[in-house]
Motif scaffolding. Structure first.
Motif, PDB file in Angstrom:
ATOM      1  N   GLU A   1      41.057  23.632  42.079  1.00 34.49           N
ATOM      2  CA  GLU A   1      41.584  22.380  41.528  1.00 34.49           C
ATOM      3  C   GLU A   1      43.015  22.134  42.000  1.00 34.49           C
ATOM      4  O   GLU A   1      43.371  21.011  42.359  1.00 34.49           O
ATOM      5  CB  GLU A   1      41.538  22.399  39.986  1.00 34.49           C
ATOM      6  CG  GLU A   1      40.142  22.457  39.408  1.00 34.49           C
ATOM      7  CD  GLU A   1      39.531  23.872  39.408  1.00 34.49           C
ATOM      8  OE1 GLU A   1      38.298  23.957  39.285  1.00 34.49           O
ATOM      9  OE2 GLU A   1      40.272  24.859  39.552  1.00 34.49           O
ATOM     10  N   HIS A   2      43.815  23.185  41.990  1.00 35.40           N
ATOM     11  CA  HIS A   2      45.201  23.029  42.439  1.00 35.40           C
ATOM     12  C   HIS A   2      45.253  22.689  43.924  1.00 35.40           C
ATOM     13  O   HIS A   2      46.024  21.817  44.346  1.00 35.40           O
ATOM     14  CB  HIS A   2      46.022  24.285  42.152  1.00 35.40           C
ATOM     15  CG  HIS A   2      47.460  24.130  42.505  1.00 35.40           C
ATOM     16  ND1 HIS A   2      48.026  24.780  43.568  1.00 35.40           N
ATOM     17  CD2 HIS A   2      48.446  23.361  41.972  1.00 35.40           C
ATOM     18  CE1 HIS A   2      49.293  24.435  43.673  1.00 35.40           C
ATOM     19  NE2 HIS A   2      49.581  23.573  42.728  1.00 35.40           N
TER      20      HIS A   2
ATOM     21  N   THR B   1      43.906  27.994  42.486  1.00 37.88           N
ATOM     22  CA  THR B   1      42.586  27.556  42.044  1.00 37.88           C
ATOM     23  C   THR B   1      42.113  26.430  42.956  1.00 37.88           C
ATOM     24  O   THR B   1      42.938  25.725  43.554  1.00 37.88           O
ATOM     25  CB  THR B   1      42.626  27.038  40.593  1.00 37.88           C
ATOM     26  OG1 THR B   1      43.448  25.855  40.560  1.00 37.88           O
ATOM     27  CG2 THR B   1      43.158  28.090  39.629  1.00 37.88           C
TER      28      THR B   1
ATOM     29  N   THR C   1      43.010  21.147  45.627  1.00 40.03           N
ATOM     30  CA  THR C   1      42.571  19.759  45.749  1.00 40.03           C
ATOM     31  C   THR C   1      43.711  18.815  45.398  1.00 40.03           C
ATOM     32  O   THR C   1      43.939  17.818  46.097  1.00 40.03           O
ATOM     33  CB  THR C   1      41.346  19.487  44.846  1.00 40.03           C
ATOM     34  OG1 THR C   1      40.282  20.344  45.288  1.00 40.03           O
ATOM     35  CG2 THR C   1      40.907  18.039  44.903  1.00 40.03           C
ATOM     36  N   ASP C   2      44.451  19.129  44.324  1.00 40.96           N
ATOM     37  CA  ASP C   2      45.595  18.299  43.932  1.00 40.96           C
ATOM     38  C   ASP C   2      46.645  18.246  45.046  1.00 40.96           C
ATOM     39  O   ASP C   2      47.175  17.178  45.361  1.00 40.96           O
ATOM     40  CB  ASP C   2      46.249  18.837  42.650  1.00 40.96           C
ATOM     41  CG  ASP C   2      45.409  18.628  41.412  1.00 40.96           C
ATOM     42  OD1 ASP C   2      44.433  17.841  41.469  1.00 40.96           O
ATOM     43  OD2 ASP C   2      45.722  19.252  40.382  1.00 40.96           O
TER      44      ASP C   2
ATOM     45  N   THR D   1      45.330  16.212  48.006  1.00 42.80           N
ATOM     46  CA  THR D   1      45.334  14.787  47.651  1.00 42.80           C
ATOM     47  C   THR D   1      46.741  14.238  47.759  1.00 42.80           C
ATOM     48  O   THR D   1      46.979  13.164  48.321  1.00 42.80           O
ATOM     49  CB  THR D   1      44.764  14.577  46.229  1.00 42.80           C
ATOM     50  OG1 THR D   1      43.419  15.054  46.209  1.00 42.80           O
ATOM     51  CG2 THR D   1      44.812  13.116  45.816  1.00 42.80           C
TER      52      THR D   1
END
Length: 168
Positions: free
Chosen positions: A148-149, A146, A151-152, A155
């Protein structure tokens, strides 16, 4: 045939290094923490990859690991061989020559059919691993993750990746 946990850990660690920015590396401790595995064991796998020329290490306060070659030039077989070795999984001991009805050595004119069958299977296994590159795996992770994953992960990499000093 059993592949060690070390191969799994090494493959995951190398896959993380695909996304490293130029001139940056990851410490063994960071990779171990990310995967929730013992640092000493992760370091052992990283040393095997380094010795095989798959990753490079940099020492000191600004040390770490990064890929030594392009992800397209590193196969799963390269990682497996670096960690578990290149010795065939099956080793024929010629037991067909043992026991009360054993064949005489001079009568064993052709290779043992069992050993030959295992050799064919092992070649297929190795060729299958050689056909999958680290870049293939990285692409699959990106496609399956995803936003979001991803991006995590990016980061985390930004926070953990260290500028590298001398290469050894």
């Amino acid at each position: 045939m059993q592949i060690s946990k070390g191969v799994e850990w090494a493959a995951h660690a190398a896959a993380m290094m695909i996304a490293l920015p130029e001139g940056r590396g990851l410490k063994a401790e960071a990779l171990a923490r990310y995967h929730d595995v013992p640092t000493a064991y992760m370091a052992k796998q990283l040393q095997a990859l380094s010795k095989a020329g798959i990753i490079q290490s940099s020492r000191g306060a600004h040390g770490g690991y990064r890929l030594a070659k392009l992800a397209t030039d590193i196969s799963l077989w390269d990682i497996t061989a670096a960690v578990d070795g290149r010795t065939p999984a099956f080793r024929c001991t010629e037991i067909r020559q043992n026991g009360p009805c054993g064949l005489k050595r001079k009568d064993c004119k052709s290779p043992c059919h069992i050993a030959a069958s295992f050799a064919v299977a092992e070649a297929a296994f190795r060729n299958s691993l050689k056909a999958v590159t680290l870049a293939d795996l990285g692409g699959q992770v990106v496609r399956d993750s995803t936003p979001e994953h991803l991006t995590d992960v990016m980061t985390w990499l930004h926070e953990e990746a260290q500028p590298l000093s001398e290469t050894s």
